[in-house]
Design a protein around this motif. Structure first.
Motif, PDB file in Angstrom:
ATOM      1  N   ILE A  82      -0.818 -18.939  -4.102  1.00 51.71           N
ATOM      2  CA  ILE A  82      -1.810 -20.002  -3.954  1.00 51.71           C
ATOM      3  C   ILE A  82      -3.147 -19.499  -4.497  1.00 51.71           C
ATOM      4  O   ILE A  82      -3.509 -18.337  -4.282  1.00 51.71           O
ATOM      5  N   GLN A  83      -3.884 -20.356  -5.176  1.00 48.81           N
ATOM      6  CA  GLN A  83      -5.210 -20.005  -5.668  1.00 48.81           C
ATOM      7  C   GLN A  83      -6.227 -20.227  -4.548  1.00 48.81           C
ATOM      8  O   GLN A  83      -6.415 -21.352  -4.092  1.00 48.81           O
ATOM      9  N   GLU A  84      -6.877 -19.164  -4.118  1.00 46.32           N
ATOM     10  CA  GLU A  84      -7.823 -19.269  -3.007  1.00 46.32           C
ATOM     11  C   GLU A  84      -9.092 -19.984  -3.445  1.00 46.32           C
ATOM     12  O   GLU A  84      -9.638 -19.726  -4.521  1.00 46.32           O
ATOM     13  N   LYS A  85      -9.609 -20.877  -2.575  1.00 44.38           N
ATOM     14  CA  LYS A  85     -10.830 -21.621  -2.862  1.00 44.38           C
ATOM     15  C   LYS A  85     -11.991 -21.214  -1.957  1.00 44.38           C
ATOM     16  O   LYS A  85     -13.039 -21.865  -1.967  1.00 44.38           O
ATOM     17  N   ASN A  86     -11.802 -20.166  -1.167  1.00 40.68           N
ATOM     18  CA  ASN A  86     -12.900 -19.678  -0.335  1.00 40.68           C
ATOM     19  C   ASN A  86     -13.935 -18.964  -1.204  1.00 40.68           C
ATOM     20  O   ASN A  86     -13.660 -18.564  -2.343  1.00 40.68           O
ATOM     21  N   ASP A  87     -15.122 -18.761  -0.628  1.00 41.78           N
ATOM     22  CA  ASP A  87     -16.198 -18.114  -1.377  1.00 41.78           C
ATOM     23  C   ASP A  87     -16.912 -17.090  -0.495  1.00 41.78           C
ATOM     24  O   ASP A  87     -18.130 -17.080  -0.388  1.00 41.78           O
ATOM     25  N   PHE A  88     -16.122 -16.237   0.164  1.00 40.78           N
ATOM     26  CA  PHE A  88     -16.726 -15.163   0.951  1.00 40.78           C
ATOM     27  C   PHE A  88     -16.419 -13.825   0.291  1.00 40.78           C
ATOM     28  O   PHE A  88     -15.657 -13.752  -0.679  1.00 40.78           O
ATOM     29  N   SER A  89     -16.997 -12.766   0.822  1.00 42.64           N
ATOM     30  CA  SER A  89     -16.932 -11.463   0.149  1.00 42.64           C
ATOM     31  C   SER A  89     -15.519 -10.895   0.083  1.00 42.64           C
ATOM     32  O   SER A  89     -15.216 -10.092  -0.806  1.00 42.64           O
ATOM     33  N   HIS A  90     -14.651 -11.286   1.020  1.00 39.74           N
ATOM     34  CA  HIS A  90     -13.292 -10.732   1.017  1.00 39.74           C
ATOM     35  C   HIS A  90     -12.257 -11.695   0.441  1.00 39.74           C
ATOM     36  O   HIS A  90     -11.058 -11.541   0.665  1.00 39.74           O
ATOM     37  N   LYS A  91     -12.692 -12.684  -0.346  1.00 43.44           N
ATOM     38  CA  LYS A  91     -11.739 -13.601  -0.972  1.00 43.44           C
ATOM     39  C   LYS A  91     -10.852 -12.833  -1.957  1.00 43.44           C
ATOM     40  O   LYS A  91     -11.200 -11.759  -2.450  1.00 43.44           O
ATOM     41  N   SER A  92      -9.725 -13.408  -2.272  1.00 45.43           N
ATOM     42  CA  SER A  92      -8.737 -12.763  -3.137  1.00 45.43           C
ATOM     43  C   SER A  92      -9.318 -12.433  -4.514  1.00 45.43           C
ATOM     44  O   SER A  92     -10.009 -13.252  -5.132  1.00 45.43           O
ATOM     45  N   VAL A  93      -9.026 -11.238  -4.975  1.00 45.25           N
ATOM     46  CA  VAL A  93      -9.405 -10.845  -6.343  1.00 45.25           C
ATOM     47  C   VAL A  93      -8.220 -10.991  -7.298  1.00 45.25           C
ATOM     48  O   VAL A  93      -8.334 -10.659  -8.477  1.00 45.25           O
ATOM     49  N   HIS A  94      -7.095 -11.486  -6.788  1.00 45.25           N
ATOM     50  CA  HIS A  94      -5.902 -11.668  -7.611  1.00 45.25           C
ATOM     51  C   HIS A  94      -5.674 -13.161  -7.819  1.00 45.25           C
ATOM     52  O   HIS A  94      -5.299 -13.878  -6.884  1.00 45.25           O
ATOM     53  N   ASP A  95      -5.902 -13.658  -9.019  1.00 46.44           N
ATOM     54  CA  ASP A  95      -5.728 -15.079  -9.308  1.00 46.44           C
ATOM     55  C   ASP A  95      -4.314 -15.536  -8.962  1.00 46.44           C
ATOM     56  O   ASP A  95      -3.331 -14.862  -9.278  1.00 46.44           O
ATOM     57  N   GLY A  96      -4.251 -16.684  -8.300  1.00 46.37           N
ATOM     58  CA  GLY A  96      -2.953 -17.268  -7.972  1.00 46.37           C
ATOM     59  C   GLY A  96      -2.254 -16.624  -6.803  1.00 46.37           C
ATOM     60  O   GLY A  96      -1.094 -16.949  -6.530  1.00 46.37           O
ATOM     61  N   LYS A  97      -2.944 -15.749  -6.083  1.00 47.38           N
ATOM     62  CA  LYS A  97      -2.351 -15.101  -4.916  1.00 47.38           C
ATOM     63  C   LYS A  97      -3.362 -15.152  -3.774  1.00 47.38           C
ATOM     64  O   LYS A  97      -4.554 -14.931  -3.982  1.00 47.38           O
ATOM     65  N   MET A  98      -2.853 -15.407  -2.559  1.00 43.63           N
ATOM     66  CA  MET A  98      -3.764 -15.591  -1.431  1.00 43.63           C
ATOM     67  C   MET A  98      -3.049 -15.345  -0.108  1.00 43.63           C
ATOM     68  O   MET A  98      -1.891 -15.729   0.061  1.00 43.63           O
TER      69      MET A  98
END
Length: 392
Positions: A82-98
Motif C-alpha cells: 500500500i502507498q502510505e499517505k501519512n506525512d509524519f517523520s516515520h512514514k514509509s520510505v519504501h514506495d508502495g509498501k506500508m
C-alpha cells in the motif's frame, strides 16, 4: 496495573523501535531488514534467539529462574503493498509498501515484553517469543508450522494479539472461541460463444451469464445458511472482453468466501457450484467452479482465553476487558499455529476512529493508518502479566 509505564525509558525505546520498523516496511518473506533490526535489539539485551524459520522468522527464548511449563507468544512482522499517505517523520520510505495493519506495533510490544522479562525473569518455565513473517497473505504461520516450530520449540500453548481500531485505548477484547473467520478464494470460469455485439442471437454471452450468477450468489448466505451461523460471499474481480463491439467467449469471476464452521463453508461451496453450473447450462454455456483455502478460522481454546482475560484485567481492570465482542469475518494466519497447538488470540484497542476522517486514527489497511504509540506499554504489560500468570 501496567507494569511498563507510559513515558518510561522502555516506552521511549519502544517508540523508537516502532518508528524505525514503520519507516522501513517489507513485504511477506522479505522482512530481512526488519528481522535484522529485531535481532539486533534482542542481541543487545542478551536474549538468545534462533533465526531462519520461514525465511526471516525469529524465535527468541527466555528462561525463568526455575524450570516449568513452556509457552509461546507470537507477533507478525510484515507490511502491505500500500502507498502510505501519512506525512509524519516515520512514514514509509519504501514506495508502495506500508505498515497499514500495525505489525510494526505488534513486533514492538512483543520485543518490549522480551526485554522486560529478560531482566525480570521471576517465573518458572520458558517463554518463546515468535516473530513471524508473512501474515498478509503469505501464510507465514503455516510455513513455520510446516518447518517444525513446535518440534524445535515445544509449547504447551501459543498466544497472539492484534491491535483493533475502533476499540478504545485501554481496552482488550477476548473471545472464548471464534475470533477470525476462515478465508478461501473463489474462482468461476464461464465458457460461452463469442461474436459480434450487434448479433447477440448468434452468441452465448458469458457476460450476461456471469451477471446472473453474481446476482444469484447474493442469496446463498441469506437463504442457505442458518441465521445464527455466519458466512460471506463476495465477488471482487471480473475479467471478460477486450473491445466494445465483441461479445467475448469467456468470463472469469474471482471472489472471497469467509466462514467460521467448516460445515457451513462446505454447504456454501456446494450451493455456489450448483448455481454456477445450473445458470450456465440453462443458458447454453459451460462453467467450472473451484475454491482455494487460504487461512482456516482462528478459534480460541476457552481455558486459554480465560487466562488471557485474567492477564488483561491485571493491566486495565476487568471492566475494560470485553468478553462479548462479535468475531471478525477478517482472517488471520495465527490460525495455523492454533491448529497445531492450544492457545488464544486477543485484540487490543488502538483507539476510537472519528467519523469525519483519519485524524486520531483510522481502520486497518487504510493509507493513513498508524499504530497508536500510547498502547505500546499496555500491550507489553499484557504479555508480561500473561507470562507471570501462567508460569507461576
Amino acid at each position: 496495573m501496567s507494569i511498563i509505564k507510559k513515558q518510561s525509558e522502555l516506552h521511549e525505546d519502544m517508540v523508537t523501535w516502532r518508528h524505525h520498523i514503520h519507516k522501513h516496511p517489507e513485504l511477506s518473506f522479505k522482512e530481512d531488514l526488519t528481522s535484522d533490526y529485531i535481532a539486533a535489539v534482542l542481541e543487545a539485551n542478551g536474549i538468545e534467539m534462533h533465526r531462519g524459520l520461514a525465511v526471516t522468522g525469529i524465535v527468541a527464548t527466555i528462561h525463568g529462574k526455575k524450570e516449568g511449563r513452556v509457552i509461546g507468544l507470537r507477533a507478525d512482522m510484515d507490511a502491505l503493498p500500500i502507498q502510505e499517505k501519512n506525512d509524519f517523520s516515520h512514514k514509509s520510505v519504501h514506495d508502495g509498501k506500508m505498515h497499514a495493519c500495525g505489525h510494526d506495533g505488534h513486533s514492538t510490544m512483543l520485543l518490549g515484553a522480551a526485554v522486560h522479562l529478560k531482566e525480570n525473569n521471576n517465573f518458572s518455565g520458558t517463554v518463546h517469543f515468535i516473530f513471524q513473517p508473512a501474515e498478509e497473505g503469505g501464510g507465514g504461520g503455516r510455513v513455520m508450522v510446516e518447518e517444525g516450530i513446535f518440534e524445535k520449540f515445544p509449547c504447551e500453548a501459543v498466544y497472539g494479539m492484534h491491535n483493533w481500531p475502533g476499540m478504545a485505548e485501554g481496552q482488550f477484547a477476548v473471545h472464548d472461541t471464534a475470533v477470525m473467520a476462515a478465508n478461501e478464494t473463489l474462482k468461476i470460469s464461464i465458457k460461452g460463444k463469442g461474436g459480434h455485439a450487434a448479433m447477440p442471437d448468434q452468441c452465448v454471452d458469458p457476460v450476461v451469464i456471469g451477471a446472473q450468477i453474481i446476482t444469484a450468489l447474493q442469496s446463498v448466505v441469506s437463504r442457505n445458511v442458518a441465521p445464527l451461523d455466519s458466512a460471506v460471499v463476495s465477488i471482487t474481480m471480473l475479467d471478460a472482453g477486450f473491445v466494445s463491439n465483441v461479445i467475448p467467449n469467456d468470463m472469469n469471476l474471482t471472489g472471497s468466501l469467509r466462514y467460521f464452521s467448516t460445515d457451513v463453508g462446505n454447504e456454501v461451496k456446494a450451493k455456489i457450484k450448483k448455481i454456477v453450473e445450473g445458470i450456465s447450462h440453462s443458458m447454453g454455456a459451460t462453467a467450472t467452479f473451484s475454491s482455494t483455502p487460504n487461512y482456516p478460522a482462528t478459534v480460541n481454546t476457552p481455558k486459554h482465553a480465560e487466562l488471557c482475560a485474567n492477564a488483561a484485567a491485571e493491566v486495565v481492570g476487568s471492566g475494560n476487558v470485553l468478553r462479548n465482542e462479535k468475531p471478525s469475518m477478517g482472517s488471520e494466519d495465527f490460525s495455523f499455529l492454533l491448529n497445531a497447538s492450544e492457545g488464544a488470540y486477543i485484540w487490543i484497542g488502538n483507539g476510537l476512529v472519528p467519523e469525519d476522517g483519519p485524524e486520531g486514527g483510522c481502520m486497518l489497511h487504510n493509507t493513513e493508518y498508524d499504530f497508536n504509540d500510547e498502547i505500546l506499554p499496555l500491550g507489553s504489560s499484557y504479555w508480561v502479566q500473561l507470562v507471570q500468570g501462567i508460569l507461576k
